[in-house]
Motif scaffolding. Structure first.
Motif, PDB file in Angstrom:
ATOM      1  N   GLY A   1       2.788   0.307  -0.902  1.00  0.00           N
ATOM      2  CA  GLY A   1       2.406  -0.545   0.220  1.00  0.00           C
ATOM      3  C   GLY A   1       3.551  -1.404   0.717  1.00  0.00           C
ATOM      4  N   MET A   2       4.333  -1.942  -0.226  1.00  0.00           N
ATOM      5  CA  MET A   2       5.486  -2.761   0.181  1.00  0.00           C
ATOM      6  C   MET A   2       6.503  -1.930   0.943  1.00  0.00           C
ATOM      7  SD  MET A   2       6.527  -5.527  -2.731  1.00  0.00           S
ATOM      8  CE  MET A   2       7.140  -4.300  -3.834  1.00  0.00           C
ATOM      9  N   ILE A   3       6.755  -0.730   0.471  1.00  0.00           N
ATOM     10  CA  ILE A   3       7.745   0.127   1.141  1.00  0.00           C
ATOM     11  C   ILE A   3       7.276   0.468   2.556  1.00  0.00           C
ATOM     12  CG2 ILE A   3       8.768   2.432   1.127  1.00  0.00           C
ATOM     13  CD1 ILE A   3       8.864   2.146  -1.955  1.00  0.00           C
ATOM     14  N   LEU A   4       6.012   0.848   2.691  1.00  0.00           N
ATOM     15  CA  LEU A   4       5.501   1.206   4.011  1.00  0.00           C
ATOM     16  C   LEU A   4       5.422   0.008   4.945  1.00  0.00           C
ATOM     17  CD1 LEU A   4       2.686   3.715   3.035  1.00  0.00           C
ATOM     18  CD2 LEU A   4       4.924   4.226   4.027  1.00  0.00           C
TER      19      LEU A   4
ATOM     20  N   ALA B   1       4.506 -10.552  -2.917  1.00  0.00           N
ATOM     21  CA  ALA B   1       3.855 -11.233  -1.796  1.00  0.00           C
ATOM     22  C   ALA B   1       4.884 -11.854  -0.860  1.00  0.00           C
ATOM     23  CB  ALA B   1       2.901 -12.304  -2.319  1.00  0.00           C
ATOM     24  N   LEU B   2       5.946 -12.414  -1.415  1.00  0.00           N
ATOM     25  CA  LEU B   2       6.995 -13.004  -0.572  1.00  0.00           C
ATOM     26  C   LEU B   2       7.737 -11.935   0.229  1.00  0.00           C
ATOM     27  CD1 LEU B   2       8.468 -15.693  -2.987  1.00  0.00           C
ATOM     28  CD2 LEU B   2       7.130 -16.076  -0.905  1.00  0.00           C
ATOM     29  N   ALA B   3       8.017 -10.801  -0.397  1.00  0.00           N
ATOM     30  CA  ALA B   3       8.708  -9.721   0.317  1.00  0.00           C
ATOM     31  C   ALA B   3       7.859  -9.192   1.463  1.00  0.00           C
ATOM     32  CB  ALA B   3       9.069  -8.595  -0.647  1.00  0.00           C
ATOM     33  N   VAL B   4       6.555  -9.081   1.235  1.00  0.00           N
ATOM     34  CA  VAL B   4       5.658  -8.603   2.286  1.00  0.00           C
ATOM     35  C   VAL B   4       5.491  -9.668   3.370  1.00  0.00           C
ATOM     36  CG1 VAL B   4       3.249  -7.986   2.753  1.00  0.00           C
ATOM     37  CG2 VAL B   4       4.461  -6.933   0.853  1.00  0.00           C
ATOM     38  N   ARG B   5       5.359 -10.909   2.957  1.00  0.00           N
ATOM     39  CA  ARG B   5       5.165 -12.008   3.916  1.00  0.00           C
ATOM     40  C   ARG B   5       6.321 -12.108   4.896  1.00  0.00           C
ATOM     41  NH1 ARG B   5       5.223 -14.964   7.496  1.00  0.00           N
ATOM     42  NH2 ARG B   5       4.655 -17.138   7.621  1.00  0.00           N
ATOM     43  N   PHE B   6       7.538 -11.998   4.386  1.00  0.00           N
ATOM     44  CA  PHE B   6       8.716 -12.129   5.241  1.00  0.00           C
ATOM     45  C   PHE B   6       9.234 -10.784   5.738  1.00  0.00           C
ATOM     46  CE2 PHE B   6       8.911 -16.057   2.644  1.00  0.00           C
ATOM     47  CZ  PHE B   6       8.721 -16.942   3.691  1.00  0.00           C
ATOM     48  N   ARG B   7       8.534  -9.694   5.405  1.00  0.00           N
ATOM     49  CA  ARG B   7       8.910  -8.333   5.816  1.00  0.00           C
ATOM     50  C   ARG B   7      10.387  -8.058   5.555  1.00  0.00           C
ATOM     51  NH1 ARG B   7       4.830  -6.143  10.017  1.00  0.00           N
ATOM     52  NH2 ARG B   7       5.876  -4.228   9.511  1.00  0.00           N
ATOM     53  N   HIS B   8      10.835  -8.411   4.363  1.00  0.00           N
ATOM     54  CA  HIS B   8      12.235  -8.251   3.997  1.00  0.00           C
ATOM     55  C   HIS B   8      12.400  -6.926   3.250  1.00  0.00           C
ATOM     56  CE1 HIS B   8      16.127  -9.216   2.126  1.00  0.00           C
ATOM     57  NE2 HIS B   8      16.278  -9.942   3.225  1.00  0.00           N
ATOM     58  N   GLN B   9      13.051  -5.976   3.932  1.00  0.00           N
ATOM     59  CA  GLN B   9      13.172  -4.624   3.403  1.00  0.00           C
ATOM     60  C   GLN B   9      13.991  -4.577   2.112  1.00  0.00           C
ATOM     61  OE1 GLN B   9      14.921  -1.961   6.214  1.00  0.00           O
ATOM     62  NE2 GLN B   9      14.188  -0.142   5.161  1.00  0.00           N
ATOM     63  N   TRP B  10      15.096  -5.285   2.069  1.00  0.00           N
ATOM     64  CA  TRP B  10      15.939  -5.265   0.871  1.00  0.00           C
ATOM     65  C   TRP B  10      15.296  -6.046  -0.266  1.00  0.00           C
ATOM     66  CZ3 TRP B  10      19.439  -1.724   0.422  1.00  0.00           C
ATOM     67  CH2 TRP B  10      19.993  -1.185   1.575  1.00  0.00           C
ATOM     68  N   GLY B  11      14.586  -7.098   0.056  1.00  0.00           N
ATOM     69  CA  GLY B  11      13.856  -7.840  -0.965  1.00  0.00           C
ATOM     70  C   GLY B  11      12.767  -6.977  -1.594  1.00  0.00           C
ATOM     71  N   ALA B  12      12.085  -6.196  -0.762  1.00  0.00           N
ATOM     72  CA  ALA B  12      11.057  -5.291  -1.271  1.00  0.00           C
ATOM     73  C   ALA B  12      11.676  -4.232  -2.175  1.00  0.00           C
ATOM     74  CB  ALA B  12      10.312  -4.640  -0.113  1.00  0.00           C
ATOM     75  N   LEU B  13      12.860  -3.749  -1.819  1.00  0.00           N
ATOM     76  CA  LEU B  13      13.537  -2.762  -2.655  1.00  0.00           C
ATOM     77  C   LEU B  13      13.859  -3.342  -4.029  1.00  0.00           C
ATOM     78  CD1 LEU B  13      14.970  -0.018  -3.025  1.00  0.00           C
ATOM     79  CD2 LEU B  13      17.019  -1.121  -2.126  1.00  0.00           C
ATOM     80  N   VAL B  14      14.349  -4.559  -4.061  1.00  0.00           N
ATOM     81  CA  VAL B  14      14.673  -5.206  -5.332  1.00  0.00           C
ATOM     82  C   VAL B  14      13.407  -5.395  -6.163  1.00  0.00           C
ATOM     83  CG1 VAL B  14      15.496  -7.362  -6.358  1.00  0.00           C
ATOM     84  CG2 VAL B  14      16.764  -6.319  -4.483  1.00  0.00           C
ATOM     85  N   VAL B  15      12.330  -5.816  -5.524  1.00  0.00           N
ATOM     86  CA  VAL B  15      11.080  -6.031  -6.248  1.00  0.00           C
ATOM     87  C   VAL B  15      10.527  -4.705  -6.772  1.00  0.00           C
ATOM     88  CG1 VAL B  15       8.701  -6.857  -6.048  1.00  0.00           C
ATOM     89  CG2 VAL B  15      10.552  -8.134  -4.991  1.00  0.00           C
ATOM     90  N   VAL B  16      10.641  -3.639  -5.992  1.00  0.00           N
ATOM     91  CA  VAL B  16      10.196  -2.317  -6.463  1.00  0.00           C
ATOM     92  C   VAL B  16      11.007  -1.889  -7.684  1.00  0.00           C
ATOM     93  CG1 VAL B  16      10.169   0.140  -5.871  1.00  0.00           C
ATOM     94  CG2 VAL B  16       9.233  -1.530  -4.284  1.00  0.00           C
ATOM     95  N   LEU B  17      12.300  -2.135  -7.664  1.00  0.00           N
ATOM     96  CA  LEU B  17      13.119  -1.794  -8.832  1.00  0.00           C
ATOM     97  C   LEU B  17      12.744  -2.636 -10.049  1.00  0.00           C
ATOM     98  CD1 LEU B  17      16.613  -1.304  -7.154  1.00  0.00           C
ATOM     99  CD2 LEU B  17      15.063   0.452  -8.020  1.00  0.00           C
ATOM    100  N   LEU B  18      12.429  -3.904  -9.838  1.00  0.00           N
ATOM    101  CA  LEU B  18      11.985  -4.754 -10.940  1.00  0.00           C
ATOM    102  C   LEU B  18      10.635  -4.287 -11.479  1.00  0.00           C
ATOM    103  CD1 LEU B  18      13.013  -8.278  -9.603  1.00  0.00           C
ATOM    104  CD2 LEU B  18      14.053  -7.020 -11.500  1.00  0.00           C
ATOM    105  N   TRP B  19       9.723  -3.912 -10.585  1.00  0.00           N
ATOM    106  CA  TRP B  19       8.441  -3.370 -11.021  1.00  0.00           C
ATOM    107  C   TRP B  19       8.656  -2.089 -11.835  1.00  0.00           C
ATOM    108  CZ3 TRP B  19       4.030  -5.448 -11.743  1.00  0.00           C
ATOM    109  CH2 TRP B  19       3.472  -6.379 -10.875  1.00  0.00           C
ATOM    110  N   THR B  20       9.575  -1.241 -11.396  1.00  0.00           N
ATOM    111  CA  THR B  20       9.844   0.006 -12.104  1.00  0.00           C
ATOM    112  C   THR B  20      10.320  -0.268 -13.526  1.00  0.00           C
ATOM    113  OG1 THR B  20      10.434   1.061 -10.014  1.00  0.00           O
ATOM    114  CG2 THR B  20      11.169   2.149 -12.025  1.00  0.00           C
ATOM    115  N   GLY B  21      11.212  -1.227 -13.657  1.00  0.00           N
ATOM    116  CA  GLY B  21      11.695  -1.584 -14.991  1.00  0.00           C
ATOM    117  C   GLY B  21      10.585  -2.155 -15.858  1.00  0.00           C
TER     118      GLY B  21
END
Length: 86
Positions: free
Chosen positions: A74-77, A14-34
């Motif tokens: 959704g976060m990536i897009l 939610a924070l990555a989407v709220r602030f539209r932070h592309q690199w933050g979203a990438l980190v969160v996607v990697l954490l979700w993957t793990g």
């Protein structure tokens, strides 16, 4: 989805989407993957887990994986840079 790591990752998403932070979203996607890999693959072959699934105590991780895939997609897009035309 109600475990502490999942809830923390939901807040981070939610924070990555709220602030539209592309690199933050990438980190969160990697954490979700793990986290999804850990949930889906740990104890797959154990007899106890097979009995728990048969009794209905543990559900299949398919729905969890699908929801996480939708969140990550959704976060990536949403955080992708906008194309500006001159």
């Amino acid at each position: 989805m109600g475990t502490p790591p999942s809830l923390i990752l939901l807040v981070l998403s939610a924070l990555a989407v709220r602030f539209r932070h592309q690199w933050g979203a990438l980190v969160v996607v990697l954490l979700w993957t793990g986290w999804v890999s850990l949930v889906a693959l740990v104890g797959v072959d154990s007899e106890t887990q097979a009995l728990a699934i048969a009794e209905g105590c543990i559900g299949s991780p398919v729905l969890f994986i699908a929801v996480v895939a939708a969140i990550c997609g959704g976060m990536i897009l949403y955080t992708a840079p906008r194309e500006t035309r001159l």
